[in-house]
Design a protein around this motif. Structure first.
Motif, PDB file in Angstrom:
ATOM      1  N   UNK A   1       0.822  -1.209   0.000  1.00  0.00           N
ATOM      2  CA  UNK A   1       0.000   0.000   0.000  1.00  0.00           C
ATOM      3  C   UNK A   1       0.860   1.264   0.000  1.00  0.00           C
ATOM      4  N   UNK A   2       2.054   1.184   0.563  1.00  0.00           N
ATOM      5  CA  UNK A   2       2.895   2.373   0.645  1.00  0.00           C
ATOM      6  C   UNK A   2       3.660   2.632  -0.649  1.00  0.00           C
ATOM      7  N   UNK A   3       3.990   1.607  -1.381  1.00  0.00           N
ATOM      8  CA  UNK A   3       4.780   1.783  -2.604  1.00  0.00           C
ATOM      9  C   UNK A   3       4.068   2.667  -3.632  1.00  0.00           C
ATOM     10  N   UNK A   4       2.763   2.472  -3.916  1.00  0.00           N
ATOM     11  CA  UNK A   4       2.109   3.402  -4.855  1.00  0.00           C
ATOM     12  C   UNK A   4       2.074   4.843  -4.356  1.00  0.00           C
ATOM     13  N   UNK A   5       1.912   5.037  -3.051  1.00  0.00           N
ATOM     14  CA  UNK A   5       1.897   6.396  -2.508  1.00  0.00           C
ATOM     15  C   UNK A   5       3.265   7.043  -2.687  1.00  0.00           C
ATOM     16  N   UNK A   6       4.323   6.301  -2.423  1.00  0.00           N
ATOM     17  CA  UNK A   6       5.682   6.833  -2.575  1.00  0.00           C
ATOM     18  C   UNK A   6       5.975   7.126  -4.044  1.00  0.00           C
ATOM     19  N   UNK A   7       5.646   6.204  -4.928  1.00  0.00           N
ATOM     20  CA  UNK A   7       5.912   6.412  -6.355  1.00  0.00           C
ATOM     21  C   UNK A   7       5.103   7.580  -6.913  1.00  0.00           C
ATOM     22  N   UNK A   8       3.865   7.724  -6.478  1.00  0.00           N
ATOM     23  CA  UNK A   8       3.046   8.849  -6.915  1.00  0.00           C
ATOM     24  C   UNK A   8       3.617  10.175  -6.391  1.00  0.00           C
ATOM     25  N   UNK A   9       4.100  10.180  -5.160  1.00  0.00           N
ATOM     26  CA  UNK A   9       4.723  11.386  -4.614  1.00  0.00           C
ATOM     27  C   UNK A   9       5.993  11.763  -5.348  1.00  0.00           C
ATOM     28  N   UNK A  10       6.832  10.774  -5.682  1.00  0.00           N
ATOM     29  CA  UNK A  10       8.062  11.060  -6.429  1.00  0.00           C
ATOM     30  C   UNK A  10       7.729  11.557  -7.825  1.00  0.00           C
ATOM     31  N   UNK A  11       6.792  10.883  -8.504  1.00  0.00           N
ATOM     32  CA  UNK A  11       6.390  11.294  -9.844  1.00  0.00           C
ATOM     33  C   UNK A  11       5.820  12.705  -9.837  1.00  0.00           C
ATOM     34  N   UNK A  12       4.970  12.999  -8.861  1.00  0.00           N
ATOM     35  CA  UNK A  12       4.388  14.329  -8.770  1.00  0.00           C
ATOM     36  C   UNK A  12       5.409  15.400  -8.479  1.00  0.00           C
ATOM     37  N   UNK A  13       6.398  15.083  -7.650  1.00  0.00           N
ATOM     38  CA  UNK A  13       7.417  16.069  -7.301  1.00  0.00           C
ATOM     39  C   UNK A  13       8.350  16.344  -8.464  1.00  0.00           C
ATOM     40  N   UNK A  14       8.711  15.300  -9.206  1.00  0.00           N
ATOM     41  CA  UNK A  14       9.627  15.478 -10.334  1.00  0.00           C
ATOM     42  C   UNK A  14       8.950  16.266 -11.453  1.00  0.00           C
ATOM     43  N   UNK A  15       7.699  15.943 -11.745  1.00  0.00           N
ATOM     44  CA  UNK A  15       7.009  16.577 -12.861  1.00  0.00           C
ATOM     45  C   UNK A  15       6.040  17.659 -12.411  1.00  0.00           C
ATOM     46  N   UNK A  16       6.289  18.260 -11.276  1.00  0.00           N
ATOM     47  CA  UNK A  16       5.381  19.258 -10.723  1.00  0.00           C
ATOM     48  C   UNK A  16       5.264  20.498 -11.612  1.00  0.00           C
ATOM     49  N   UNK A  17       6.341  20.915 -12.208  1.00  0.00           N
ATOM     50  CA  UNK A  17       6.331  22.137 -13.010  1.00  0.00           C
ATOM     51  C   UNK A  17       6.300  21.843 -14.507  1.00  0.00           C
ATOM     52  N   UNK A  18       5.907  20.634 -14.885  1.00  0.00           N
ATOM     53  CA  UNK A  18       5.804  20.281 -16.292  1.00  0.00           C
ATOM     54  C   UNK A  18       4.347  20.064 -16.707  1.00  0.00           C
TER      55      UNK A  18
END
Length: 132
Positions: A108-125
Motif C-alpha cells: 500500500x505504501x509503494x504506490x503512494x511513494x511512487x506517486x509522490x516522487x512522480x508528482x514532485x519530479x514533474x510538478x512544473x511540467x
C-alpha cells in the motif's frame, strides 16, 4: 570545496583508526563492518569533493582573504507550495509501519511513494508551466 574535502579526509582517517581499534578490541563483526563502510563512504565523499574542487572555480571558502558577503548569491529555486513532500512523508511513514507491523503494508505504501516522487519530479511540467 577543498576545505570540505580535507575535512572528510580527516574524518575518514579517524573512522579508519576507530574501526581498527574497535575490531581488534571487541572482535565484533557487525560494528567493525559498519565502521569500515563509514570509512569507505567518507573516503568517497572526500575524493569527490577534492576532484570537483580541482575542476570548479575557486569559491570564497577557498580564498583566505574573502569576506562572508563574497559567497552570497542565489541559492536556487525552492517550490513555494508543493504538497508532494507531504505525500512522500505519508508513504514513508506507511512503509516504516510495514516494517513494524507486517510487510504487507509495503504494497500500500509503494504506490503512494511512487506517486509522490512522480508528482514532485514533474510538478512544473504541467499546466501553465509546461515547456513545449
Amino acid at each position: 570545496m577543498k576545505v570540505q574535502g580535507w575535512m572528510f579526509g580527516g574524518f575518514a582517517a579517524f573512522i579508519l583508526a576507530t574501526a581498527i581499534v574497535y575490531g581488534w578490541w571487541s572482535k565484533e563483526p557487525t560494528g567493525t563492518t559498519a565502521l569500515f563502510l563509514a570509512f569507505a563512504l567518507c573516503t568517497m565523499i572526500a575524493f569527490y569533493l577534492g576532484f570537483t574542487a580541482n575542476r570548479a572555480d575557486t569559491g570564497a571558502m577557498d580564498n583566505e582573504d574573502a569576506d562572508i558577503a563574497d559567497d552570497a548569491g542565489e541559492l536556487g529555486f525552492f517550490s513555494p507550495h508543493s504538497w508532494q513532500p507531504l505525500m512522500l512523508g505519508a508513504g514513508g511513514a506507511l512503509a516504516f509501519m510495514g516494517v513494524i507491523f507486517g510487510w504487507w503494508l509495503l504494497f500500500f505504501s509503494l504506490p503512494v511513494i511512487l506517486l509522490g516522487i512522480f508528482g514532485w519530479v514533474f510538478e512544473y511540467y504541467r499546466g501553465e508551466n509546461r515547456t513545449q
